[in-house]
Design a protein around this motif. Structure first.
Motif, PDB file in Angstrom:
ATOM      1  N   UNK A  18      43.618  87.534  26.265  1.00 28.88           N
ATOM      2  CA  UNK A  18      43.959  88.080  27.533  1.00 28.88           C
ATOM      3  C   UNK A  18      43.579  89.597  28.046  1.00 28.88           C
ATOM      4  N   UNK A  19      43.554  90.466  26.953  1.00 28.04           N
ATOM      5  CA  UNK A  19      43.226  91.634  27.164  1.00 28.04           C
ATOM      6  C   UNK A  19      41.763  91.848  27.677  1.00 28.04           C
ATOM      7  N   UNK A  20      40.887  91.071  26.817  1.00 22.98           N
ATOM      8  CA  UNK A  20      39.420  90.793  27.358  1.00 22.98           C
ATOM      9  C   UNK A  20      39.178  90.359  28.764  1.00 22.98           C
ATOM     10  N   UNK A  21      39.956  89.350  29.009  1.00 21.75           N
ATOM     11  CA  UNK A  21      39.954  88.621  30.334  1.00 21.75           C
ATOM     12  C   UNK A  21      40.423  89.624  31.678  1.00 21.75           C
ATOM     13  N   UNK A  65      38.460  79.533  30.079  1.00 21.17           N
ATOM     14  CA  UNK A  65      37.968  80.726  30.854  1.00 21.17           C
ATOM     15  C   UNK A  65      37.226  81.634  29.846  1.00 21.17           C
ATOM     16  N   UNK A  66      37.936  81.997  28.816  1.00 20.87           N
ATOM     17  CA  UNK A  66      37.376  83.004  27.807  1.00 20.87           C
ATOM     18  C   UNK A  66      36.155  82.423  27.224  1.00 20.87           C
ATOM     19  N   UNK A  67      35.962  81.063  27.126  1.00 17.48           N
ATOM     20  CA  UNK A  67      35.053  80.340  26.266  1.00 17.48           C
ATOM     21  C   UNK A  67      33.855  80.512  27.435  1.00 17.48           C
ATOM     22  N   UNK A  68      33.929  80.240  28.582  1.00 16.50           N
ATOM     23  CA  UNK A  68      32.962  80.269  29.559  1.00 16.50           C
ATOM     24  C   UNK A  68      32.446  81.817  29.381  1.00 16.50           C
TER      25      UNK A  68
END
Length: 74
Positions: A18-21, A65-68
């Motif tokens: 979540x922090x990365x996104x 979404x993170x994987x994409x």
């Protein structure tokens, strides 16, 4: 024990994902991409984590979404 070298989620916590996104997209764009209130109505990491941990379908959307995001980044 299986190795998960091709799994972008391996070793990542939900908080780290979540922090990365949020760092990459910001709350507004994240809310546009994944339409859930915890991203659009007074968003915070803490409230989002609480919701995502209780809601498997929403967590899956965040992980997808993170994987994409990782596949485009790397």
């Amino acid at each position: 024990m299986e190795t998960q070298t091709n799994n972008p989620l391996h070793g990542k916590t939900l908080e780290g994902i979540l922090n990365d996104l949020v760092a990459h997209f910001g709350w507004e764009e994240l809310g546009d991409r994944i339409r859930i209130n915890c991203f659009t109505d007074n968003p915070s990491i803490k409230s989002s984590l609480t919701f995502l941990r209780k809601t498997p379908w929403a967590r899956k959307k965040v992980e997808d979404l993170y994987i994409r995001f990782c596949s485009k980044k790397g």
